[in-house]
Write a protein that holds these residues in place. Structure first.
Motif, PDB file in Angstrom:
ATOM      1  N   PRO A   9      -3.624 -32.187   1.536  1.00 22.18           N
ATOM      2  CA  PRO A   9      -2.802 -31.289   3.079  1.00 22.18           C
ATOM      3  C   PRO A   9      -3.293 -30.319   3.867  1.00 22.18           C
ATOM      4  O   PRO A   9      -3.360 -30.649   5.791  1.00 22.18           O
ATOM      5  CB  PRO A   9      -1.487 -30.997   2.173  1.00 22.18           C
ATOM      6  N   TYR A  10      -4.367 -29.503   2.705  1.00 23.12           N
ATOM      7  CA  TYR A  10      -5.543 -29.480   3.814  1.00 23.12           C
ATOM      8  C   TYR A  10      -5.741 -29.466   5.017  1.00 23.12           C
ATOM      9  O   TYR A  10      -6.588 -28.901   6.438  1.00 23.12           O
ATOM     10  CB  TYR A  10      -6.477 -28.215   3.045  1.00 23.12           C
TER      11      TYR A  10
ATOM     12  N   TYR B  81       2.823 -27.503   9.882  1.00 23.87           N
ATOM     13  CA  TYR B  81       3.962 -27.685  10.155  1.00 23.87           C
ATOM     14  C   TYR B  81       4.644 -26.335   9.966  1.00 23.87           C
ATOM     15  O   TYR B  81       4.760 -26.241   8.608  1.00 23.87           O
ATOM     16  CB  TYR B  81       4.734 -28.845   9.633  1.00 23.87           C
ATOM     17  N   ASN B  82       5.344 -25.472  10.872  1.00 24.47           N
ATOM     18  CA  ASN B  82       6.333 -24.518   9.983  1.00 24.47           C
ATOM     19  C   ASN B  82       5.050 -23.835   9.442  1.00 24.47           C
ATOM     20  O   ASN B  82       5.715 -22.298   8.252  1.00 24.47           O
ATOM     21  CB  ASN B  82       7.404 -24.573   9.457  1.00 24.47           C
TER      22      ASN B  82
ATOM     23  N   THR C  63       2.653 -31.234   3.865  1.00 20.67           N
ATOM     24  CA  THR C  63       2.305 -32.857   4.026  1.00 20.67           C
ATOM     25  C   THR C  63       1.542 -33.623   4.043  1.00 20.67           C
ATOM     26  O   THR C  63       0.653 -33.549   5.027  1.00 20.67           O
ATOM     27  CB  THR C  63       3.299 -33.114   5.078  1.00 20.67           C
ATOM     28  N   VAL C  64       1.531 -34.499   3.650  1.00 19.67           N
ATOM     29  CA  VAL C  64       0.137 -35.777   4.074  1.00 19.67           C
ATOM     30  C   VAL C  64       0.968 -36.958   4.440  1.00 19.67           C
ATOM     31  O   VAL C  64       1.964 -37.096   4.188  1.00 19.67           O
ATOM     32  CB  VAL C  64      -0.100 -36.767   2.417  1.00 19.67           C
ATOM     33  N   TYR C  65       0.415 -37.643   6.017  1.00 23.29           N
ATOM     34  CA  TYR C  65       0.760 -38.303   6.594  1.00 23.29           C
ATOM     35  C   TYR C  65       0.337 -39.869   7.431  1.00 23.29           C
ATOM     36  O   TYR C  65      -0.935 -39.197   7.054  1.00 23.29           O
ATOM     37  CB  TYR C  65       1.086 -37.883   8.129  1.00 23.29           C
TER      38      TYR C  65
ATOM     39  N   ASN D 264       5.711 -39.827   4.972  1.00 31.07           N
ATOM     40  CA  ASN D 264       4.697 -38.685   4.860  1.00 31.07           C
ATOM     41  C   ASN D 264       5.216 -38.426   3.483  1.00 31.07           C
ATOM     42  O   ASN D 264       6.268 -38.538   3.760  1.00 31.07           O
ATOM     43  CB  ASN D 264       5.245 -37.840   6.037  1.00 31.07           C
ATOM     44  N   PHE D 265       4.738 -37.265   2.765  1.00 35.67           N
ATOM     45  CA  PHE D 265       5.184 -37.271   1.930  1.00 35.67           C
ATOM     46  C   PHE D 265       4.616 -35.608   1.080  1.00 35.67           C
ATOM     47  O   PHE D 265       3.645 -36.239   1.763  1.00 35.67           O
ATOM     48  CB  PHE D 265       5.414 -38.695   0.104  1.00 35.67           C
ATOM     49  N   GLN D 266       5.671 -35.450   0.684  1.00 37.33           N
ATOM     50  CA  GLN D 266       4.765 -33.713  -0.343  1.00 37.33           C
ATOM     51  C   GLN D 266       4.021 -34.250  -1.234  1.00 37.33           C
ATOM     52  O   GLN D 266       4.898 -34.223  -2.435  1.00 37.33           O
ATOM     53  CB  GLN D 266       6.128 -33.098  -0.162  1.00 37.33           C
TER      54      GLN D 266
END
Length: 399
Positions: free
Chosen positions: A114-115, A120-121, A126-128, A133-135
């Motif tokens: 995710p880095y 986001y916020n 999250t990975v897109y 997308n998923f965490q």
């Protein structure tokens, strides 16, 4: 009517050495489901779909121009999740042990991924991949459960040792926790802490070792924060702000306290029996994230104290049946595996309800089987399917 009764402990843990059987097939097609657990899971899922539609249709219509935007996708994921749960129940959970280490290292790599994406916020969790997308932390929690159950059953006789019974598990947890907490994803980190402590306790770790290492760890973290206050105050400034909002949300007009205030107003408006299904006022774009983290506030508003208690009782019964499955597991690995899974689900539900009611600071955690989110739902359903797999191979006697 037949009644299933637990047999002796010695028989249930006959293979306490935890070694893999010479031939372990991927599938196990015999045995019966734990029917109460299955029915409770489906009841909560059905209840969750009804409340998700009620809570989300106004927001979906306003932002997506389609009242069925959230519920349509969630129903699709629910069908996939139920199919996955049934399929997972036929998997021989012993066969999964060979993937314990590979899955752990793969989850570490995924948690770093995710880095590479935009925040986001203020968080990179999250990975897109195209429209999906998923965490990765969801996979990380399961990887910890599988690896800990594997090691604790394989090395049962070493659990009273400091390194083999306590420190190495804390190191394995710590590596993943550091990656996740820096995203920052505090709710997932708290869940990992709970899973680790419960599994160490159930797995037979020395209590004095746990207390000693825990005390040293807390003191070390406190000293680190004190000496590196500039770094931590910048990196985790949102935590300090949330603590302020938690202590007295109505004393501030800041936007950060808005969500908690609206949640408490929704809960207070529900009274004993609620304003009625579909009649919530806070879901009319007043309360943010009604389809996700704060869906329980809408449940309280529409169904009242009675409806909220019914949801809590259903979760409590699900947790009780999960631990019952663990007690009836045919081997030590199955018991620890079941304990880890049901602890994760139970803690997540408990933390979400505590956040919504402002019992603890807002950590951004979803309510299992209720909150919107396909990958999280399918992951939980798959884990419950593996719990059913443990129950299908459990040791029972019929009277």
């Amino acid at each position: 009517m037949t009644v299933k009764k637990r047999v002796s402990r010695s028989k249930a843990y006959a293979d306490s050495r935890g070694s893999l059987q010479p031939k372990v097939t991927p599938l196990y097609v015999w045995g019966d489901f734990d029917v109460p657990f299955l029915l409770l899971a489906l009841a909560l899922l059905g209840f969750g779909l009804v409340m998700l539609f009620s809570a989300s249709y106004a927001r979906a219509y306003y932002y997506q121009d389609n009242s069925f935007y959230y519920i349509g996708r969630q129903m699709l994921w629910s069908v996939i999740g139920v199919v996955g749960m049934v399929a997972a129940s036929f998997v021989n959970y012993q066969w999964l042990r060979r993937f314990a280490w590979p899955l752990y290292f793969a989850s570490l790599a995924l948690c770093i991924l995710p880095y590479a994406f935009d925040a986001y916020n203020g968080a990179r969790r999250t990975v897109y991949i195209g429209p999906l997308n998923f965490q990765p932390s969801e996979i990380g929690k399961f990887a910890l459960i599988l690896l800990f159950a594997h090691l604790m059953s394989k090395d049962q006789k070493k659990m009273k040792h400091l390194w083999d019974g306590t420190l190495r598990y804390l190191v394995l947890f710590g590596i993943m926790a550091v990656i996740v907490v820096l995203q920052p994803h505090l709710s997932a980190t708290v869940l990992m802490v709970g899973i680790t402590v419960v599994m160490l306790f159930v797995g037979g770790a020395n209590i004095m070792h746990l207390l000693g290492v825990g005390t040293v760890g807390v003191a070390g973290i406190a000293a680190m924060v004190f000496t590196m206050w500039g770094f931590f105050s910048d990196r985790f400034a949102h935590v300090l702000v949330r603590l302020t909002y938690w202590l007295d949300p109505f004393s501030s007009n800041d936007a950060g306290a808005y969500q908690t205030k609206q949640s408490l107003m929704a809960i207070g408006s529900g009274g004993l029996l609620g304003v009625g299904l579909g009649e919530s006022r806070q879901k009319q774009l007043y309360l943010p994230e009604v389809q996700n983290d704060f869906i329980f506030a809408i449940i309280c508003e529409e169904l009242g104290f009675v409806g909220a208690c019914i949801i809590i009782i259903l979760f409590a019964l699900l947790i009780w049946r999960g631990y019952t499955i663990a007690l009836h597991a045919k081997d030590r690995f199955g018991a620890l595996f079941a304990v880890g899974i049901i602890t994760q689900i139970g803690m997540q539900a408990m933390l979400n309800i505590m956040v919504v009611t402002n019992t603890i600071p807002n950590t951004g955690i979803s309510l299992p089987l209720f909150s919107y989110g396909g990958t999280s739902l399918c992951m939980i359903m798959g884990e419950m399917g593996l719990l059913l797999s443990v129950s299908r191979q459990g040791i029972y006697e019929k009277e």
